[in-house]
Design a protein around this motif. Structure first.
Motif, mmCIF file in Angstrom:
data_model
loop_
_atom_site.group_PDB
_atom_site.id
_atom_site.type_symbol
_atom_site.label_atom_id
_atom_site.label_comp_id
_atom_site.label_asym_id
_atom_site.label_seq_id
_atom_site.Cartn_x
_atom_site.Cartn_y
_atom_site.Cartn_z
ATOM 1 N N TRP A 90 45.227 63.001 21.622
ATOM 2 C CA TRP A 90 45.697 62.494 20.799
ATOM 3 C C TRP A 90 47.264 63.172 20.448
ATOM 4 C CZ3 TRP A 90 45.929 57.842 18.658
ATOM 5 C CH2 TRP A 90 46.165 57.989 17.275
ATOM 6 N N GLU A 91 47.523 64.377 20.639
ATOM 7 C CA GLU A 91 48.690 65.385 20.207
ATOM 8 C C GLU A 91 49.554 65.623 21.303
ATOM 9 O OE1 GLU A 91 45.221 66.696 20.293
ATOM 10 O OE2 GLU A 91 45.065 66.436 17.704
ATOM 11 N N GLN A 92 49.415 64.336 22.383
ATOM 12 C CA GLN A 92 50.474 64.141 23.532
ATOM 13 C C GLN A 92 50.897 63.327 23.035
ATOM 14 O OE1 GLN A 92 47.997 64.250 27.230
ATOM 15 N NE2 GLN A 92 48.193 65.907 27.563
ATOM 16 N N PHE A 93 50.898 62.007 22.138
ATOM 17 C CA PHE A 93 51.437 61.202 21.921
ATOM 18 C C PHE A 93 52.440 61.009 21.354
ATOM 19 C CE2 PHE A 93 46.887 58.952 23.284
ATOM 20 C CZ PHE A 93 47.601 57.907 24.440
ATOM 21 N N SER A 94 53.495 60.641 20.950
ATOM 22 C CA SER A 94 54.551 60.800 20.151
ATOM 23 C C SER A 94 54.080 60.340 18.264
ATOM 24 C CB SER A 94 55.415 60.062 20.372
ATOM 25 O OG SER A 94 55.361 58.868 20.515
ATOM 26 N N LYS A 95 54.451 60.704 17.084
ATOM 27 C CA LYS A 95 54.282 60.036 15.917
ATOM 28 C C LYS A 95 54.031 58.685 16.042
ATOM 29 C CE LYS A 95 52.807 62.207 12.877
ATOM 30 N NZ LYS A 95 51.677 62.313 11.821
ATOM 31 N N ASP A 96 55.551 58.287 16.289
ATOM 32 C CA ASP A 96 55.563 56.690 16.527
ATOM 33 C C ASP A 96 54.596 56.203 17.573
ATOM 34 O OD1 ASP A 96 57.787 56.342 15.333
ATOM 35 O OD2 ASP A 96 59.022 56.510 16.865
ATOM 36 N N ILE A 97 53.810 56.624 18.714
ATOM 37 C CA ILE A 97 52.921 55.696 19.619
ATOM 38 C C ILE A 97 51.680 55.852 18.311
ATOM 39 C CG2 ILE A 97 50.871 56.042 21.486
ATOM 40 C CD1 ILE A 97 54.061 56.827 22.638
ATOM 41 N N LEU A 105 47.223 53.714 16.024
ATOM 42 C CA LEU A 105 46.335 53.461 14.584
ATOM 43 C C LEU A 105 46.723 51.730 14.036
ATOM 44 C CD1 LEU A 105 47.065 56.550 12.862
ATOM 45 C CD2 LEU A 105 44.819 55.729 13.968
ATOM 46 N N PHE A 106 47.632 52.017 14.239
ATOM 47 C CA PHE A 106 47.903 49.782 13.348
ATOM 48 C C PHE A 106 46.974 49.035 14.375
ATOM 49 C CE2 PHE A 106 50.534 46.415 12.733
ATOM 50 C CZ PHE A 106 50.217 45.947 12.029
ATOM 51 N N HIS A 107 46.968 49.159 15.210
ATOM 52 C CA HIS A 107 46.457 47.533 16.612
ATOM 53 C C HIS A 107 44.973 48.502 15.979
ATOM 54 C CE1 HIS A 107 46.089 45.410 19.433
ATOM 55 N NE2 HIS A 107 45.028 46.125 19.712
ATOM 56 N N TRP A 108 43.651 49.582 16.014
ATOM 57 C CA TRP A 108 43.005 49.809 15.706
ATOM 58 C C TRP A 108 42.353 49.201 13.965
ATOM 59 C CZ3 TRP A 108 38.710 49.717 16.548
ATOM 60 C CH2 TRP A 108 37.354 49.663 15.734
ATOM 61 N N SER A 167 41.286 56.845 10.188
ATOM 62 C CA SER A 167 42.709 55.823 9.968
ATOM 63 C C SER A 167 43.145 56.201 8.101
ATOM 64 C CB SER A 167 42.045 54.873 9.755
ATOM 65 O OG SER A 167 42.285 53.796 10.519
ATOM 66 N N ALA A 168 42.043 56.843 7.438
ATOM 67 C CA ALA A 168 42.013 57.337 6.423
ATOM 68 C C ALA A 168 43.290 58.412 5.771
ATOM 69 C CB ALA A 168 41.232 57.404 5.555
ATOM 70 N N LYS A 169 42.947 59.406 7.348
ATOM 71 C CA LYS A 169 43.582 60.951 7.644
ATOM 72 C C LYS A 169 44.931 60.004 8.063
ATOM 73 C CE LYS A 169 39.448 63.660 8.971
ATOM 74 N NZ LYS A 169 39.632 64.415 10.090
ATOM 75 N N ALA A 170 45.014 59.193 8.869
ATOM 76 C CA ALA A 170 46.251 58.673 9.546
ATOM 77 C C ALA A 170 47.803 58.492 8.221
ATOM 78 C CB ALA A 170 46.517 57.712 10.493
ATOM 79 N N HIS A 171 46.901 58.115 7.209
ATOM 80 C CA HIS A 171 47.943 56.978 5.613
ATOM 81 C C HIS A 171 47.809 58.567 5.385
ATOM 82 C CE1 HIS A 171 47.366 53.619 7.283
ATOM 83 N NE2 HIS A 171 45.901 53.314 7.483
ATOM 84 N N HIS A 172 47.932 59.551 5.282
ATOM 85 C CA HIS A 172 48.341 60.828 4.656
ATOM 86 C C HIS A 172 48.678 61.688 4.770
ATOM 87 C CE1 HIS A 172 44.721 59.505 1.284
ATOM 88 N NE2 HIS A 172 44.074 59.808 2.197
#
Length: 104
Positions: A22-29, A34-37, A99-104
């Motif tokens: 997961w950490e290998q992806f840029s923040k945008d990716i 997460l948006f797609h999921w 998903s909840a963690k990603a929105h914080h």
């Protein structure tokens, strides 16, 4: 983002299939994934409703079935549909935390 998901024919939805850390992806990716999921995740209750309708149909058919082998087949099909519903709820709930963690 679709390249990070694969279609699960049993479940009838796309599920995450991320081959990199997961950490290998840029923040945008990460945000795109997460948006797609979230879009996919939002469709899970509708998919469950479809399967529940199939179960109801098969249960109605079972109540009128006098042929024992056919009754066994219907029970097997109902059990498989219930198993799929259970797996879908697991995907829905498990990834809710992510998903909840990603929105914080």
């Amino acid at each position: 983002m679709k390249e990070n998901f694969s279609f699960d024919h049993r479940l009838g939805i796309y599920i995450p299939d991320i081959i990199h850390e997961w950490e290998q992806f840029s923040k945008d990716i990460q945000e795109g994934i997460l948006f797609h999921w979230e879009k996919i995740r939002g469709s899970i209750p509708d998919r469950i409703s479809e399967l529940e309708a199939e179960i109801n149909h098969k249960q109605a058919e079972l109540s009128d079935e006098n042929d024992f082998p056919r009754s066994c087949q219907l029970n097997t099909e109902i059990s498989e549909l219930a198993s799929i519903i259970n797996d879908l709820w697991l995907w829905y709930r498990a990834n809710q935390q992510i998903s909840a963690k990603a929105h914080h």
